[in-house]
Design a protein around this motif. Sequence first.
Motif, short mmCIF file in Angstrom:
data_model
loop_
_atom_site.label_atom_id
_atom_site.label_comp_id
_atom_site.label_asym_id
_atom_site.label_seq_id
_atom_site.Cartn_x
_atom_site.Cartn_y
_atom_site.Cartn_z
N UNK A 135 -5.38 -6.90 -0.51
CA UNK A 135 -4.26 -6.95 0.42
C UNK A 135 -3.05 -6.25 -0.15
N UNK A 136 -2.86 -6.42 -1.44
CA UNK A 136 -1.71 -5.77 -2.07
C UNK A 136 -1.87 -4.25 -2.01
N UNK A 137 -3.07 -3.78 -2.27
CA UNK A 137 -3.34 -2.34 -2.18
C UNK A 137 -3.12 -1.84 -0.76
N UNK A 138 -3.54 -2.64 0.21
CA UNK A 138 -3.35 -2.27 1.62
C UNK A 138 -1.87 -2.15 1.96
N UNK A 139 -1.08 -3.12 1.48
CA UNK A 139 0.37 -3.05 1.72
C UNK A 139 0.98 -1.82 1.08
N UNK A 140 0.58 -1.54 -0.14
CA UNK A 140 1.11 -0.36 -0.84
C UNK A 140 0.71 0.91 -0.09
N UNK A 141 -0.52 0.97 0.37
CA UNK A 141 -1.00 2.13 1.11
C UNK A 141 -0.21 2.33 2.41
N UNK A 142 0.02 1.21 3.14
CA UNK A 142 0.80 1.30 4.37
C UNK A 142 2.22 1.75 4.09
N UNK A 143 2.79 1.24 3.01
CA UNK A 143 4.15 1.63 2.65
C UNK A 143 4.22 3.12 2.33
N UNK A 144 3.24 3.63 1.60
CA UNK A 144 3.21 5.06 1.29
C UNK A 144 3.05 5.89 2.56
N UNK A 145 2.22 5.42 3.49
CA UNK A 145 2.06 6.11 4.77
C UNK A 145 3.37 6.16 5.54
N UNK A 146 4.08 5.02 5.56
CA UNK A 146 5.38 4.99 6.25
C UNK A 146 6.36 5.96 5.61
N UNK A 147 6.39 6.00 4.29
CA UNK A 147 7.29 6.92 3.60
C UNK A 147 6.93 8.37 3.91
N UNK A 148 5.63 8.66 3.93
CA UNK A 148 5.18 10.02 4.23
C UNK A 148 5.55 10.39 5.67
N UNK A 149 5.37 9.46 6.60
CA UNK A 149 5.73 9.73 7.99
C UNK A 149 7.23 9.96 8.12
N UNK A 150 8.02 9.20 7.38
CA UNK A 150 9.47 9.37 7.42
C UNK A 150 9.87 10.74 6.87
N UNK A 151 9.24 11.15 5.78
CA UNK A 151 9.52 12.48 5.22
C UNK A 151 9.14 13.57 6.21
#
Length: 136
Positions: free
Chosen positions: A50-66
């Motif tokens: 679950x922690x990895x999933x959260x980190x992955x989602x956070x990275x995706x959000x950051x990439x989408x924002x960029x």
Amino acid sequence: MTHERRFQGIPMSKSMRGLCREEDYVFLGMSEKNTEETEEGAFKDDSGGQREERVRRQLEREQQEKERLREIEESKKEKEQQWRTHVAERASSQERTLPDRLARLRRFREFQRKVLVEESGTAGGAAAISQLLTRM
């Protein structure tokens, strides 16, 4: 009765305190307990996956924002380029029309001078006509 001590710090008028019943305070207390329980449950249930999933989602959000910011920048640059092109076209068209307008204005002034000379009928009036045209 602990709710009374717990919520005495909330600034309210006396009439408002009378309107607020014990159930309201109990509800507030229950909602706080529920949030504490969910936070505790989240910490207990948080496994590595679950922690990895959260980190992955956070990275995706950051990439989408960029990506979104990059698209906004590209859009701004494109609009600025279009504006510069538009301004350049307007300036060039005005530069082409100005000599034509100047030539038409000169022809009109010559025509005015000719008409005024014919109406006055005298050659001595040419100086007065020139002064009159200069004032106009």
